[in-house]
Write a protein that holds these residues in place. Sequence first.
Motif, PDB file in Angstrom:
ATOM      1  N   ASP A 291     -36.684 -68.703 -55.550  1.00  0.00           N
ATOM      2  CA  ASP A 291     -37.198 -68.307 -54.234  1.00  0.00           C
ATOM      3  C   ASP A 291     -37.959 -69.406 -53.517  1.00  0.00           C
ATOM      4  O   ASP A 291     -38.449 -69.191 -52.405  1.00  0.00           O
TER       5      ASP A 291
ATOM      6  N   ARG B 207     -40.328 -64.512 -50.516  1.00  0.00           N
ATOM      7  CA  ARG B 207     -39.786 -63.824 -49.347  1.00  0.00           C
ATOM      8  C   ARG B 207     -40.147 -62.353 -49.355  1.00  0.00           C
ATOM      9  O   ARG B 207     -40.632 -61.812 -48.346  1.00  0.00           O
TER      10      ARG B 207
ATOM     11  N   PRO C 294     -41.651 -71.626 -49.626  1.00  0.00           N
ATOM     12  CA  PRO C 294     -40.265 -71.237 -49.341  1.00  0.00           C
ATOM     13  C   PRO C 294     -39.367 -72.451 -49.167  1.00  0.00           C
ATOM     14  O   PRO C 294     -39.800 -73.522 -48.737  1.00  0.00           O
TER      15      PRO C 294
ATOM     16  N   GLU D 164     -37.401 -62.363 -40.528  1.00  0.00           N
ATOM     17  CA  GLU D 164     -38.603 -63.198 -40.503  1.00  0.00           C
ATOM     18  C   GLU D 164     -38.750 -63.912 -39.170  1.00  0.00           C
ATOM     19  O   GLU D 164     -39.863 -64.140 -38.688  1.00  0.00           O
TER      20      GLU D 164
END
Length: 310
Positions: A157, A140, A283, A88
Amino acid sequence: MPSLRRNLSSMSALATFEAAARLSSFTQAAGELGVTQAAVSRQIKQLESDLNTVLFRRAHRRVALTPAGAALAGTVTAAFDSMALMIETLRAPEDRDVVTVGATLAFSHFWILPRLAQLRARHPQVKLRLISDDGPTDLRRDRLDVAIRFGRAPFADGRSLASHADEVFPVCSPKLLEATGIPAAEAEIMKLPLIASDTVNPSWLTWRSWAQAVGLGPGPGIASDRSPLRFNHYTETIQAAVNGEGVALGWSTLLSTHLDEGRLVRLGRDSLRLEDRYHVIVPKTGEPRPPVAIFLDWIGAQFAETPQPN
């Protein structure tokens, strides 16, 4: 230093193991990976053969990690998380101004879309990409900036920044109610045509489960499967109710606009307050980009302004 490729005959088996360990289910892992349950089972057996170690205890409908499996799961999960974070970090975003939001089809259709004009008027600089999916999502994996999820925190998550309660009660069109000739609060649900929805999520209610929960019992009438109409999407169920075709189970948060504008009316006095809530999830790591922060402020204010069930 030992070579991972030399120690294992299949690198993909590790990805399969990570999913099965995290979900405690070969079936759910298969759904997430897009393969069959048998393929997951074969990969796990191959990995156990490579390691000469049993990683899972198999039960009738679930699996549980052995001590060796738990030890491996901790290492593999940490390694996968580290790799995902680096990927990422390295990945160049397509458009830093776009806010990608994931929600169910019903939440997108009934809650976000009616408020979209307000968002665009107040924050024209925010570009919204809405991903509607009734299946399980992962922030994600699906590259979501924000997820609107119905359930109970905490979530594996992400973290919840705002939440809203919900309740479920019967609804129908004013036209159908007028045909009965009785007040909405006095309507006898079991004497009216019911519209059913196929459930795709265990947290969603059927007429039978709702009736049992509010104390109407599992007997004939409202709790029986006598619906003349059944749809596989809640959006179609509600449209049929608006058209006067029958009575649907109404989720108050989703249908607040329909109820406020009189397209639907609440029937009877029975209502089920739910323990699960709608959550705005982001996130766990990293700070939201400016456009994401704007969207989060907006939807948090919308949740705060929307009346909570009593």
